[in-house]
Design a protein around this motif. Sequence first.
Motif, mmCIF file in Angstrom:
data_model
loop_
_atom_site.group_PDB
_atom_site.id
_atom_site.type_symbol
_atom_site.label_atom_id
_atom_site.label_comp_id
_atom_site.label_asym_id
_atom_site.label_seq_id
_atom_site.Cartn_x
_atom_site.Cartn_y
_atom_site.Cartn_z
ATOM 1 N N UNK A 174 -18.632 -5.888 8.869
ATOM 2 C CA UNK A 174 -19.145 -6.288 10.188
ATOM 3 C C UNK A 174 -19.958 -5.192 10.878
ATOM 4 N N UNK A 175 -19.753 -3.921 10.488
ATOM 5 C CA UNK A 175 -20.509 -2.828 11.104
ATOM 6 C C UNK A 175 -21.901 -2.662 10.508
ATOM 7 N N UNK A 176 -22.151 -3.337 9.355
ATOM 8 C CA UNK A 176 -23.392 -3.087 8.612
ATOM 9 C C UNK A 176 -24.666 -3.356 9.433
ATOM 10 N N UNK A 177 -24.741 -4.478 10.187
ATOM 11 C CA UNK A 177 -25.967 -4.700 10.982
ATOM 12 C C UNK A 177 -26.222 -3.558 11.976
ATOM 13 N N UNK A 178 -25.171 -2.990 12.554
ATOM 14 C CA UNK A 178 -25.378 -1.906 13.517
ATOM 15 C C UNK A 178 -25.795 -0.606 12.827
ATOM 16 N N UNK A 179 -25.307 -0.379 11.614
ATOM 17 C CA UNK A 179 -25.784 0.779 10.836
ATOM 18 C C UNK A 179 -27.279 0.600 10.546
ATOM 19 N N UNK A 180 -27.653 -0.639 10.173
ATOM 20 C CA UNK A 180 -29.073 -0.922 9.919
ATOM 21 C C UNK A 180 -29.893 -0.715 11.197
ATOM 22 N N UNK A 181 -29.316 -1.097 12.332
ATOM 23 C CA UNK A 181 -30.025 -0.929 13.605
ATOM 24 C C UNK A 181 -30.270 0.557 13.894
ATOM 25 N N UNK A 182 -29.292 1.388 13.588
ATOM 26 C CA UNK A 182 -29.499 2.834 13.763
ATOM 27 C C UNK A 182 -30.701 3.287 12.931
ATOM 28 N N UNK B 82 -25.783 1.038 20.698
ATOM 29 C CA UNK B 82 -24.378 0.779 21.024
ATOM 30 C C UNK B 82 -23.839 -0.217 19.994
ATOM 31 N N UNK B 83 -22.568 -0.060 19.672
ATOM 32 C CA UNK B 83 -21.977 -0.919 18.645
ATOM 33 C C UNK B 83 -20.532 -1.244 19.013
ATOM 34 N N UNK B 84 -20.136 -2.458 18.712
ATOM 35 C CA UNK B 84 -18.734 -2.844 18.874
ATOM 36 C C UNK B 84 -17.863 -2.205 17.788
ATOM 37 N N UNK C 240 -13.245 0.718 16.675
ATOM 38 C CA UNK C 240 -13.577 0.784 18.102
ATOM 39 C C UNK C 240 -15.043 1.019 18.317
ATOM 40 N N UNK C 241 -15.526 0.709 19.533
ATOM 41 C CA UNK C 241 -16.961 0.786 19.821
ATOM 42 C C UNK C 241 -17.459 2.231 19.876
ATOM 43 N N UNK C 242 -18.754 2.391 19.595
ATOM 44 C CA UNK C 242 -19.394 3.698 19.666
ATOM 45 C C UNK C 242 -20.801 3.543 20.238
ATOM 46 N N UNK C 243 -21.299 4.643 20.813
ATOM 47 C CA UNK C 243 -22.674 4.658 21.321
ATOM 48 C C UNK C 243 -23.323 5.967 20.903
#
Lengths: 283, 252
Positions: free
Chosen positions: B108-116, B160-162, B184-187
């Motif tokens: 589930x974190x993969x899209x946010x890693x891609x966004x980074x 920002x990520x959930x 947990x979320x990170x920014x």
Amino acid sequence: MLQTRLPDAVGIGFKRAHFDALRTTKNTLGFLEVHAENYMGAGGPSHAQLAALRTDYALSIHGVGLSIGGAGPLDAVHLKRLAALCDRYQPESFSEHLAWSSHDNAFLNDLLPLPYDDETLSTVCDHIDCLQDVIARPMLLENPSTYVTFETSTLAETDFLTAVAKRTGCGLLLDINNVFVSCTNHRADPRAYLADFPLHAMGEIHLGGHDAEDLPSGPLLIDSHGTPVADPVWALYAETIAHTGPRPTLIEWDTDVPDLSVLLAEADCAAGILDGVRHALAS
Amino acid sequence: MGCAMHLHRDTQAAFRAALSTQDVPPGITAVGDLARRFSVYRNTVMHSLTDALVQRFPVVQRIVGRAFFSATAKVFVVNHPPSSPIIQAYGTDFPNFLATFPPAAGLPYLPDVALIEVLRGQAYHAADATPMSPDTFRSAITMAPEDAVLTLHPALRLATSEHPAMSVWRMNQSGMTPSTVDPGPEAALIFRRADNVIVMPVPFDAADIVAKLAMGVPLGVVARDTPPDKLSRSIATLLSHGLIVGVDHPQA
């Protein structure tokens, strides 16, 4: 009209990994060439590097994405970006390809072939007129490497290029590796191609490497820009230069980019051929 | 003649269509092995576009592995070809695509890693701007600090990520060994320093403050629902990284 202000010397394609080495290594490069589309961001290190190199080297900007051979109109936004880039860096030369790469708003990131006939001739000439108008300078058009041909073609590629240069006033970029690749793939004679090529309009030469595969129907050569220039291509280069005299010559290496020293060794090889011709002409 | 003038458009459309199938377009010839020779174009188009994604998303590839990435990239290229010849900008939609790509649902974190990785690319190529020094900044806001609207550096991006996407991104750099992370979320703030792009984790409330400042909310309005020490700490962080490039007083 002079279609290029590049020196009659040898250049290489600039790769980001070579920036520091290029600044510190003593070399005799006459110019650098960059792909236009890699410098279309607003700012940052890419532009800082190019601006720094620009002060030391003559510059050739080589477009790979305009789709001059496309059936549809040129991308007006992209034309403006090219004009802005030429305005910013005042390159000694701007070149693009006889190919298409966009269709129905999809950019395919490859140089795709077109049939050579009256319709495509007038389309390509219109596109080049438009481009030269927008960038306010003449361009060089590069011959493609091709893997297939079109049954509807009514003109030889060399006749097509001759007509384009005559109608639009553009110069030509002769990629001798592309000549060798295409002619081998189509069982044609590269020397006959070069004999028909309008060398008077040639403003630059490209030399690069290709990959080879054996098929039942004969060799398949693929323009890969990831290996040294092949011996038969060097031979064709020497013969061409003997005919025209020294002309701006680029070593292209775009995939599996090696250390700068490898590119400089290739460039030295080309420079040796240029010097030999220069001396022969002088004596 | 009327028909003939549209021939090239038809030829090109057929050629384009054949790049996405196993067919050879009509009217094409070769000395033999026509399908293999035509396939050079099909392979080059696919390879060059998937390779553009490999260049832009090295950490995603490292997480999922080459085979999974290659298969995923091919589906993305077919369904979302680039619309611009600026290939370094290709893949901006890749994070959204990953979020709806069923085979990647287990990460589930993969899209946010891609966004980074998307934001890092944007930061790298964003416009240049001259940072304000802390002294210049202080004198610029002295007159009416309440009304001051900051201009942040054009290369600054906020992620920002959930999920602990920044930690996952960090431990999947080459040379690092991935280990377990706290959920947990990170920014993070993403910005340029010299020739590099920095991903700097920040607390969520700091990210919130930077987001407001980036939107042009006046300092006085931001201060209304922010403890003074947190606001001044966020501004100090921005100043120390050269991320404030202007101050305006639109109310003046």
